[in-house]
Design an enzyme around this catalytic site. Sequence first.
Site, short mmCIF file in Angstrom:
data_model
loop_
_atom_site.label_atom_id
_atom_site.label_comp_id
_atom_site.label_asym_id
_atom_site.label_seq_id
_atom_site.Cartn_x
_atom_site.Cartn_y
_atom_site.Cartn_z
N HIS A 69 0.80 -1.22 0.00
CA HIS A 69 0.00 0.00 0.00
C HIS A 69 0.84 1.27 0.00
O HIS A 69 0.29 2.34 0.25
CB HIS A 69 -0.92 0.03 1.23
CG HIS A 69 -2.14 -0.82 1.10
ND1 HIS A 69 -3.26 -0.42 0.41
CD2 HIS A 69 -2.40 -2.07 1.57
CE1 HIS A 69 -4.18 -1.38 0.47
NE2 HIS A 69 -3.68 -2.38 1.17
N LYS B 8 -14.98 8.06 -4.07
CA LYS B 8 -16.23 8.38 -3.36
C LYS B 8 -16.77 9.74 -3.78
O LYS B 8 -17.98 9.90 -3.99
CB LYS B 8 -15.98 8.35 -1.85
CG LYS B 8 -15.57 6.99 -1.30
CD LYS B 8 -14.93 7.09 0.07
CE LYS B 8 -14.27 5.79 0.46
NZ LYS B 8 -13.36 5.92 1.61
#
Length: 811
Positions: A348, A646
């Site tokens: 990540h 989002k």
Amino acid sequence: MTLTIEQFKEEFSQTFEGLYAFDLAQSSPIQQYTALGNFLKVYSSDNWNNTNQEYLDKQVKQVYYFSMEFLPGRMLKSNLLNLGILDTVRSGLKEMGLDFEEIVQAEVDPALGNGGLGRLASCFMDSIASLGIPGNGNGIRYRYGLFQQKFVDGYQVELPENWLRNGNVWEVRKENKAVLIRFGGQVSLVKGAAGNLKPVYTQTQNILAVPYDTGMIGYQNEVVNNLRLWSAEIPPEEEIHYHTIAEREQVNQITEVLYPDDSNYEGQVLRLRQEYFFTSAGIQSIVRYYKQSGLAWQHFPDKIAVHINDTHPALCIPELMRILLDEENLSWEQAWEITKKTMSYTNHTILQEAMEKWPVQMVQDLLPRIYQIIEEINHRHIEKKLLSYTPELTYRTAIIADGYVKMANLAIIGSHSINGVAQLHTEILMQDTLKDFYQMYPAKFNNKTNGITQRRWLHLANEGLTKLIDEKIGTAWKTSPSELKLFKAFVNDPATLDRLAEIKLANKKTLAAYIKQEFHMKLDPTALFDVQIKRLHAYKRQLLNALHILDRYLQIKDDPEAVIQPRVFIFGAKAAPSYVYAKQIIKLINAIADLVNHDPVVGDKLKVVFVENYGVSLAELIIPAAEVSEQISLAGKEASGTSNMKLMLNGALTVATLDGANVEIRDFVGEENMFLFGLNDQEVYAFYENGSYHSREIYENNPRLHRILDTLIDGTIPNIETEGRVIFDSLVYYNDEYFVLKDFDSYVAAQEKVDQLYQDVGSWNQKSLLNIASSGPFSADFTIKRYAEEIWKTSFFTPGAYQKIHLTEPI
């Protein structure tokens, strides 16, 4: 099963009376919420039990997703939606004279994550269940979670986040599934009866890991998977050894706080204890489950997939080796083959400094047997690779080097798959950050771009927009996210664009009302709402946004009569407690907010809001109201990002560098429907290589930027003498590590384009609609489908899920 309103009212009343033994009319919202949670837990219990039993009976391959963080957000509405009874329950409560939204707000938002990593894990849990994949989460049940953020005189102050003060209605304690974890002591290897070496432990600290299980309810498919969070306790038989409060506190600390301060040695030890605690507990639990099948060990990878989410759970690898070697008496070669085929790892981060590593002595002292196994893995890796690669390359990939155990190296060597989380991120891993490993193991590397669950971030967070989309294209998009592209057909329909604008304005008014209530600040909902919500880190460049705000402020002060597009800048972010520079940036932004918001010359032309204690529930309020999405990290630094997805889903237009998943957002929505600026990753790395970036020259030769930077140190902004000087020096004298000054002019030019476009209401709304309609490919359902098919090699087990979710890959 179908639940009628009358049935719900009767059963909910019975549940409440059974819990509290008094009339519902006298109850508090928390009591109502607790009763409703208990009702839902019973309502879904048959599905949960049946799901577990079918997985066991049919011996399906199960996925175990290990993550240090799970950031679920409030679960009440999500569970109602996924069970298909949200409207029924809302109507029933209304008929009973109860306020549904007040009950929803009574639920605590558990702070079991820091940001994107934990939220991604929870989106994945939702998608795994909704796709009917046999999957489980494995993590830590933190008593206090991350921390509750408060601002005192503009400074971040961390308070305990006691999310369990009223209990957790969704969890089930399973003390019968507890396992023992060993720390410290000494381990010696003695020859066993079969001639193999067996460990003998002495003077260990033994701690009980007790699981708390929470049902992960799939979207209307009768699947309920399991999230298992572990709590540390003193084993009953060991009570005699814990004489003092300090000794007992040492046990409690393991599952007390997410990410304890690791700026000192003691904090690092605690972090390592946490990581081994939940990985060992989880692996022991998996092995116990597998042994019920009666299958031979060689079939273990055919029935079990363990996924390591970032490096925190990398100890899964030596822990599985320990069990297979020490307890199941397999040979090293057998155990290693099983372990590699079972494990997979998601990286990540691009930043080398963010790759976890632990001092050798610390690992030896705390986990002596695990260190022995890591040492042997390292020895065999080097011995094998020296046959094919140069000593220099081989030793650069060592797990143990320079006095440290390198967890990313362990995760890569011990896994069969290593994936990045955006196309650009994966390319950088292969070509730069993990180049040596890519040369050794090219077939292991792959990309799985992150995703989000529309169920939470649109269905629940933005019901007005959900209803509009349903009316225009039907409801198939809810189970086939790629169908959102059909919404593009309405890009030239004035009625649809007007509705879209009305919904956005209503969401802005809702957010403005919240800010007025909580922060006593009045916002103009017709101003442009500009949002940057993410973890506070220098590479994410909240500082660039702050300099742009100062630029606007100075323009207004120079010419108060000038026509300027009113904007509200909204920040939400927590800084790690030990990250001093990030906390100084928070202080700066809050000081700018004080300056701007109280200047009568500025009025409503410019407002700055930094919301306290940003988390999932606040995001659900902010994101539907956002019109501009700030995704401004330095190119080549952000692995993926998910706030970008989002905000796009909810119709915000993105101001972005070509970093992380912004690259793929551009590919799907088109460059003309976002605002790109700044250096690209190749240009950034060219500066690194040739050393030709000199930020002080920009300061000295750019009058506009010179003036803005001087406000940090000349008293223009009150109460930032220390912080202003530190930030000024970092940008001017310490060569601006994240190229804030280099990208400033390009960023301001992009923001001017934002202002111009916002004046053209029709064009703005068209681009907003196209962002919504182009967001389907970023569904976590697609991401998890790729994980399941390409990494975990597991099936979509439940027939109901096949009927509900139709995942045609986006084009």
